[in-house]
Design an enzyme around this catalytic site. Structure first.
Site, PDB file in Angstrom:
ATOM      1  N   GLY A   5     -54.598   1.864  33.467  1.00 19.36           N
ATOM      2  CA  GLY A   5     -53.412   1.513  34.366  1.00 19.36           C
ATOM      3  C   GLY A   5     -53.744   2.607  35.557  1.00 19.36           C
ATOM      4  N   ASP A  59     -58.987  -0.611  27.676  1.00 20.62           N
ATOM      5  CA  ASP A  59     -57.550  -0.890  27.859  1.00 20.62           C
ATOM      6  C   ASP A  59     -57.334  -2.387  27.077  1.00 20.62           C
ATOM      7  OD1 ASP A  59     -55.196  -0.479  30.179  1.00 20.62           O
ATOM      8  OD2 ASP A  59     -54.935  -2.025  28.628  1.00 20.62           O
ATOM      9  N   ASN A  72     -44.155   4.329  22.885  1.00 22.58           N
ATOM     10  CA  ASN A  72     -45.553   4.869  22.837  1.00 22.58           C
ATOM     11  C   ASN A  72     -46.022   5.630  21.562  1.00 22.58           C
ATOM     12  OD1 ASN A  72     -45.588   4.080  25.717  1.00 22.58           O
ATOM     13  ND2 ASN A  72     -45.028   5.970  26.626  1.00 22.58           N
ATOM     14  N   THR A  93     -50.217  10.564  27.956  1.00 21.84           N
ATOM     15  CA  THR A  93     -48.890   9.789  27.683  1.00 21.84           C
ATOM     16  C   THR A  93     -47.524  10.412  27.326  1.00 21.84           C
ATOM     17  OG1 THR A  93     -50.538   8.178  26.790  1.00 21.84           O
ATOM     18  CG2 THR A  93     -48.408   7.650  26.199  1.00 21.84           C
ATOM     19  N   ASN A  94     -46.546   9.980  27.928  1.00 24.20           N
ATOM     20  CA  ASN A  94     -45.246  10.531  27.670  1.00 24.20           C
ATOM     21  C   ASN A  94     -44.449   9.966  26.572  1.00 24.20           C
ATOM     22  OD1 ASN A  94     -44.662  12.641  29.582  1.00 24.20           O
ATOM     23  ND2 ASN A  94     -44.237  11.052  31.092  1.00 24.20           N
ATOM     24  N   HIS A 136     -42.632  19.470  28.598  1.00 21.57           N
ATOM     25  CA  HIS A 136     -43.006  18.503  29.938  1.00 21.57           C
ATOM     26  C   HIS A 136     -41.805  17.790  30.052  1.00 21.57           C
ATOM     27  CE1 HIS A 136     -44.538  16.611  33.279  1.00 21.57           C
ATOM     28  NE2 HIS A 136     -44.512  15.133  32.555  1.00 21.57           N
TER      29      HIS A 136
HETATM   30  O1  TXD Z   1     -47.771  14.673  33.054  1.00 19.74           O
HETATM   31  C1  TXD Z   1     -47.715  13.833  32.378  1.00 19.74           C
HETATM   32  N1  TXD Z   1     -48.365  14.004  30.987  1.00 19.74           N
HETATM   33  C2  TXD Z   1     -47.076  12.451  33.152  1.00 19.74           C
HETATM   34  C3  TXD Z   1     -47.626  11.327  31.961  1.00 19.74           C
HETATM   35  C4  TXD Z   1     -47.245  12.156  34.359  1.00 19.74           C
HETATM   36  C5  TXD Z   1     -47.330  11.004  34.773  1.00 19.74           C
HETATM   37  C6  TXD Z   1     -47.297   9.772  33.796  1.00 19.74           C
HETATM   38  N2  TXD Z   1     -47.237  10.123  32.530  1.00 19.74           N
HETATM   39  C7  TXD Z   1     -47.311   9.076  31.442  1.00 19.74           C
HETATM   40  O2  TXD Z   1     -48.468   8.684  31.581  1.00 19.74           O
HETATM   41  C8  TXD Z   1     -46.430   7.844  31.763  1.00 19.74           C
HETATM   42  O3  TXD Z   1     -45.099   8.048  31.491  1.00 19.74           O
HETATM   43  C9  TXD Z   1     -47.115   6.800  30.574  1.00 19.74           C
HETATM   44  O4  TXD Z   1     -46.782   7.001  29.541  1.00 19.74           O
HETATM   45  C10 TXD Z   1     -48.556   7.331  30.659  1.00 19.74           C
HETATM   46  C11 TXD Z   1     -49.327   6.262  31.635  1.00 19.74           C
HETATM   47  O5  TXD Z   1     -48.871   6.154  32.916  1.00 19.74           O
HETATM   48  P1  TXD Z   1     -49.458   5.046  33.996  1.00 19.74           P
HETATM   49  O6  TXD Z   1     -48.792   5.233  35.171  1.00 19.74           O
HETATM   50  O7  TXD Z   1     -50.806   5.102  33.782  1.00 19.74           O
HETATM   51  O8  TXD Z   1     -49.138   3.614  33.235  1.00 19.74           O
HETATM   52  P2  TXD Z   1     -49.674   2.143  33.233  1.00 19.74           P
HETATM   53  O9  TXD Z   1     -50.144   2.028  34.719  1.00 19.74           O
HETATM   54  O10 TXD Z   1     -48.606   1.197  32.631  1.00 19.74           O
HETATM   55  O11 TXD Z   1     -50.977   2.310  32.554  1.00 19.74           O
HETATM   56  C12 TXD Z   1     -50.937   2.321  31.124  1.00 19.74           C
HETATM   57  C13 TXD Z   1     -51.899   1.375  30.463  1.00 19.74           C
HETATM   58  C14 TXD Z   1     -51.713   0.110  30.665  1.00 19.74           C
HETATM   59  O12 TXD Z   1     -52.676  -0.562  31.470  1.00 19.74           O
HETATM   60  C15 TXD Z   1     -51.549  -0.738  29.378  1.00 19.74           C
HETATM   61  O13 TXD Z   1     -52.291  -2.100  29.143  1.00 19.74           O
HETATM   62  C16 TXD Z   1     -52.355   0.236  28.447  1.00 19.74           C
HETATM   63  O14 TXD Z   1     -52.003   1.550  28.929  1.00 19.74           O
HETATM   64  N3  TXD Z   1     -52.126   0.335  27.041  1.00 19.74           N
HETATM   65  C17 TXD Z   1     -53.221   0.482  26.068  1.00 19.74           C
HETATM   66  N4  TXD Z   1     -54.378   0.778  26.438  1.00 19.74           N
HETATM   67  C18 TXD Z   1     -55.085   1.094  25.169  1.00 19.74           C
HETATM   68  N5  TXD Z   1     -54.334   0.809  24.030  1.00 19.74           N
HETATM   69  C19 TXD Z   1     -53.227   0.310  23.720  1.00 19.74           C
HETATM   70  N6  TXD Z   1     -52.826   0.353  22.517  1.00 19.74           N
HETATM   71  C20 TXD Z   1     -52.563   0.105  25.084  1.00 19.74           C
HETATM   72  N7  TXD Z   1     -51.257  -0.247  25.281  1.00 19.74           N
HETATM   73  C21 TXD Z   1     -51.094  -0.234  26.550  1.00 19.74           C
END
Ligand code: TXD
Length: 315
Positions: A11, A33, A95, A119-120, A175
């Site tokens: 993502g 993904d 999550n 992931t959060n 965090h």
């Molecule tokens: O400092 C930190 N740790 C935080 C974390 C900073 C910013 C964002 N934070 C967290 O990272 C945010 O709250 C989310 O929990 C994650 C990912 O954030 P992002 O902005 O990248 O989210 P997206 O754009 O929705 O991307 C998540 C992707 C998306 O393409 C889904 O299809 C995919 O995760 N996804 C999966 N991939 C693989 N396997 C499974 N099961 C799956 N489920 C969803």
């Protein structure tokens, strides 16, 4: 032999990670993904940019864990991000289910990888990831402190009108809103921060740091921060792959340090080619200790909620 980095989640952050890793030619990249079109599309798009910058790096997109086998590093962003008005904790149930699937996917295909979880809600999700995967605690770490510290340093650089690279600092703890920016461990041009800024202005900056994620979510309206989170994770990857042994604030497994047992929380650690090689135990004054312990209690409470959602986490 060029390294292999798998990005679980293609993502906003995953795609940015793939681009940054490619530009720095750190490793070949596997973008994984469940939405495999997104993984394949972003991998192909970045791959088509490599001739422009003369980058010698291979990228593939997939939804098959077989393609991620024997990764040197795995960076996990799989999950849903916050929407305006949500706390990071609101993401827990969704999550947690996702990270359980990811743990199953990686534990046998890349048992020797260095795993960085993004992931959060970060501290509990990285802890759940380690417990589900049973990968060594020194090879499973969360990215948050580098981002929070970067936000703190940026706000200070704007207030004090100094280049951000002239500021050293760190943020401890979970965090979330109880994170602990550390003024006593902050230097500006080598001078103690406390000599340079009024308490009222510092308190405002600490508050803005704690709410740094929510501020961006409000502005973007859809999605959350991704450039700084990706850059923060690449800092950890770089220290691991190139054995730089940098001291970085990360969500690491504590088993006695800071008086904390069997819990993940943000502390300074040394990252080298063996993963988390050392936990740096800072001496904290009374107020810092109280704030850190409050943050730890917040993580403990959320992990207790996670164990109610999935009793498997009690094992
Ligand atoms: O400092 C930190 N740790 C935080 C974390 C900073 C910013 C964002 N934070 C967290 O990272 C945010 O709250 C989310 O929990 C994650 C990912 O954030 P992002 O902005 O990248 O989210 P997206 O754009 O929705 O991307 C998540 C992707 C998306 O393409 C889904 O299809 C995919 O995760 N996804 C999966 N991939 C693989 N396997 C499974 N099961 C799956 N489920 C969803």
């Amino acid at each position: 032999m060029r390294k292999k980095i798998t990005l679980i989640g293609a993502g906003q952050i995953g795609g940015t990670l793939a681009h940054l890793i490619s530009i720095k030619e750190l490793a070949d990249v596997v973008l994984f993904d469940v939405a495999d079109g997104v993984a394949k599309g972003k991998a192909l798009d970045i791959a088509q940019s490599t001739s422009i910058d003369g980058l010698n790096v291979n990228l593939i997109g997939t939804n098959n864990y077989e393609d991620t086998k024997n990764s040197d590093v795995i960076i996990i962003t799989a999950g849903v991000p916050r929407k305006t008005g949500m706390t990071r904790d609101d993401l827990l149930e969704t999550n947690l289910k996702i990270i359980k699937k990811v743990a199953e996917g990686i534990k046998n295909t890349s048992p020797n990888s260095f795993v960085i979880c993004i992931t959060n809600p970060l501290d509990v999700i990285v802890m759940a990831l380690q417990k589900y995967s049973k990968l060594p605690t020194n090879k499973v770490v969360g990215m948050a402190g580098i981002l929070d510290t970067s936000r703190f340093k940026y706000f200070l650089s704007q207030e004090l009108k100094v280049p951000v690279k002239n500021i050293e600092s760190l943020v401890l703890g979970g965090h979330g809103d109880t994170m602990v920016p550390m003024p006593n461990y902050t230097k500006v041009n080598g001078k103690s921060l406390n000599e340079l800024i009024e308490k009222e202005k510092l308190d405002k900056i600490i508050d803005r740091t704690r709410k740094g994620g929510a501020e961006i979510i409000k502005l973007l309206e859809k999605g959350s921060a991704f450039y700084a989170p990706a850059a923060s994770a690449v800092e950890m990857v770089n220290s691991y792959i190139n054995n730089l042994k940098k001291t970085l604030p990360c969500a690491a497994h504590l088993n006695g340090a800071y008086g904390v047992k069997d819990l993940y929380a943000g502390v300074p650690v040394i990252i080298g080619n063996k993963g988390v090689e050392k936990i740096i135990e800072l001496s904290l004054d009374k107020s810092e200790k109280n704030n850190f312990n409050l943050s730890i209690e917040t993580v403990k409470d959320l992990f207790a909620a996670a164990k109610k959602i999935d009793p498997d986490l009690n094992n």
